[in-house]
Design a protein around this motif. Structure first.
Motif, PDB file in Angstrom:
ATOM      1  N   MET A 232       0.844  -1.200   0.000  1.00 46.33           N
ATOM      2  CA  MET A 232       0.000   0.000   0.000  1.00 46.33           C
ATOM      3  C   MET A 232       0.876   1.245   0.000  1.00 46.33           C
ATOM      4  N   ALA A 233       0.559   2.169  -0.908  1.00 46.15           N
ATOM      5  CA  ALA A 233       1.345   3.389  -1.017  1.00 46.15           C
ATOM      6  C   ALA A 233       1.180   4.246   0.244  1.00 46.15           C
ATOM      7  N   LYS A 234       2.271   4.823   0.660  1.00 44.35           N
ATOM      8  CA  LYS A 234       2.241   5.659   1.852  1.00 44.35           C
ATOM      9  C   LYS A 234       1.651   7.021   1.519  1.00 44.35           C
ATOM     10  N   MET A 235       0.730   7.501   2.359  1.00 44.53           N
ATOM     11  CA  MET A 235       0.127   8.813   2.140  1.00 44.53           C
ATOM     12  C   MET A 235       1.137   9.909   2.427  1.00 44.53           C
ATOM     13  N   ASP A 236       1.097  10.954   1.595  1.00 43.67           N
ATOM     14  CA  ASP A 236       1.992  12.070   1.869  1.00 43.67           C
ATOM     15  C   ASP A 236       1.398  12.924   2.988  1.00 43.67           C
ATOM     16  N   LYS A 237       2.200  13.856   3.476  1.00 43.05           N
ATOM     17  CA  LYS A 237       1.791  14.656   4.631  1.00 43.05           C
ATOM     18  C   LYS A 237       0.560  15.510   4.322  1.00 43.05           C
ATOM     19  N   LYS A 238       0.463  15.970   3.085  1.00 45.37           N
ATOM     20  CA  LYS A 238      -0.692  16.805   2.725  1.00 45.37           C
ATOM     21  C   LYS A 238      -1.989  16.001   2.796  1.00 45.37           C
ATOM     22  N   GLU A 239      -1.949  14.776   2.297  1.00 45.14           N
ATOM     23  CA  GLU A 239      -3.152  13.945   2.332  1.00 45.14           C
ATOM     24  C   GLU A 239      -3.523  13.589   3.771  1.00 45.14           C
ATOM     25  N   ILE A 240      -2.533  13.333   4.592  1.00 48.20           N
ATOM     26  CA  ILE A 240      -2.802  13.049   6.013  1.00 48.20           C
ATOM     27  C   ILE A 240      -3.468  14.259   6.663  1.00 48.20           C
ATOM     28  N   ARG A 241      -2.969  15.439   6.337  1.00 48.60           N
ATOM     29  CA  ARG A 241      -3.543  16.660   6.915  1.00 48.60           C
ATOM     30  C   ARG A 241      -4.959  16.881   6.417  1.00 48.60           C
ATOM     31  N   ARG A 242      -5.203  16.596   5.150  1.00 51.83           N
ATOM     32  CA  ARG A 242      -6.561  16.722   4.610  1.00 51.83           C
ATOM     33  C   ARG A 242      -7.526  15.791   5.356  1.00 51.83           C
ATOM     34  N   ARG A 243      -7.071  14.592   5.606  1.00 53.71           N
ATOM     35  CA  ARG A 243      -7.936  13.644   6.321  1.00 53.71           C
ATOM     36  C   ARG A 243      -8.204  14.101   7.753  1.00 53.71           C
ATOM     37  N   ASP A 244      -7.194  14.701   8.354  1.00 55.25           N
ATOM     38  CA  ASP A 244      -7.382  15.247   9.710  1.00 55.25           C
ATOM     39  C   ASP A 244      -8.440  16.352   9.703  1.00 55.25           C
ATOM     40  N   ILE A 245      -8.414  17.179   8.678  1.00 53.26           N
ATOM     41  CA  ILE A 245      -9.382  18.273   8.585  1.00 53.26           C
ATOM     42  C   ILE A 245     -10.788  17.718   8.337  1.00 53.26           C
ATOM     43  N   ILE A 246     -10.883  16.711   7.486  1.00 51.64           N
ATOM     44  CA  ILE A 246     -12.182  16.081   7.243  1.00 51.64           C
ATOM     45  C   ILE A 246     -12.738  15.492   8.538  1.00 51.64           C
ATOM     46  N   ALA A 247     -11.879  14.807   9.286  1.00 53.44           N
ATOM     47  CA  ALA A 247     -12.305  14.225  10.561  1.00 53.44           C
ATOM     48  C   ALA A 247     -12.749  15.312  11.532  1.00 53.44           C
ATOM     49  N   ALA A 248     -12.052  16.428  11.512  1.00 55.24           N
ATOM     50  CA  ALA A 248     -12.422  17.551  12.378  1.00 55.24           C
ATOM     51  C   ALA A 248     -13.784  18.100  11.978  1.00 55.24           C
ATOM     52  N   ALA A 249     -14.022  18.229  10.676  1.00 60.03           N
ATOM     53  CA  ALA A 249     -15.314  18.722  10.187  1.00 60.03           C
ATOM     54  C   ALA A 249     -16.441  17.779  10.594  1.00 60.03           C
ATOM     55  N   GLN A 250     -16.193  16.479  10.504  1.00 62.55           N
ATOM     56  CA  GLN A 250     -17.199  15.502  10.915  1.00 62.55           C
ATOM     57  C   GLN A 250     -17.484  15.612  12.413  1.00 62.55           C
ATOM     58  N   ALA A 251     -16.437  15.761  13.197  1.00 62.38           N
ATOM     59  CA  ALA A 251     -16.601  15.842  14.649  1.00 62.38           C
ATOM     60  C   ALA A 251     -17.408  17.075  15.042  1.00 62.38           C
TER      61      ALA A 251
END
Length: 210
Positions: free
Chosen positions: A1-20
């Motif tokens: 599995m390809a490793k996510m870059d830091k930008k994608e990890i940060r995007r996912r963190d923001i999405i999770a924050a929006a959901q919360a």
């Protein structure tokens, strides 16, 4: 599995924050500033990863929609009969997302589809996907002789999804219990598909009690 870059990890963190934030404070409370605070970022920094607040919201709703559909898929097993699959999807569709706020997030943003084309597209695709799940089960059950549909299978699938959506809203609002909703969904599906309601509701109840 390809490793996510830091930008994608940060995007996912923001999405999770929006959901919360949406789950806790509602869609109207999920402002750019509130989402950024939840993610531990400044508002202007969040916009480095997403072009706008509406883009963040769309990503959060899409992620919630994907997770809901994953829960439906996780409820199914290859060797299940059509009736058992129907019971599994009714149980999952009515209760999926209640344990981790997925359904609440989707319902928080549902009214936005009335005036937001992007939100409407996400919600419409979710509905079509739910209908396909039911339609595949109905077709399999009809082919195996387990079901005797009283209406066109596409109409039954649409009816079950619409009924499910409305009843889950009742559960979220606290005006109905999951048990009563599951019983109603099972009774409706049994009537439309010409199967024994007691048998179907028993299978649904057994899954809900796991």
């Amino acid at each position: 599995m390809a490793k996510m870059d830091k930008k994608e990890i940060r995007r996912r963190d923001i999405i999770a924050a929006a959901q919360a934030v949406a789950a806790r404070d509602g869609a109207e409370g999920a402002t750019l500033r509130a989402i950024a605070a939840e993610a531990g970022m400044a508002a202007n920094a969040v916009l480095y990863y997403f072009g706008s607040h509406s883009e963040i919201v769309a990503a959060a709703v899409s992620a919630s929609s994907d997770r809901f559909l994953e829960k439906l898929a996780e409820a199914l097993e290859p060797d299940m009969s059509a009736t058992a699959r129907l019971a599994a999807v009714i149980s999952a569709g009515t209760t999926a997302g209640l344990d981790d706020d997925v359904s609440r997030i989707l319902y928080e943003y549902w009214p936005h589809m009335l005036r937001d084309a992007q939100q409407r597209g996400i919600q419409e695709e979710l509905t079509r996907s739910q209908e396909r799940v039911y339609r595949d089960i109905i077709d399999a059950g009809t082919h195996s002789g387990e079901f005797s549909p009283l209406l066109d299978p596409a109409k039954i699938a649409r009816t079950l999804v619409a009924q499910e959506d409305g009843l889950v809203m009742d559960v979220l609002a606290g005006s109905a219990s999951s048990e009563s909703v599951l019983d109603l969904m099972g009774s409706l599906a049994a009537a439309l598909l010409g199967i024994n309601a007691e048998t179907l509701c028993g299978l649904i109840g057994a899954r809900a009690g796991k």
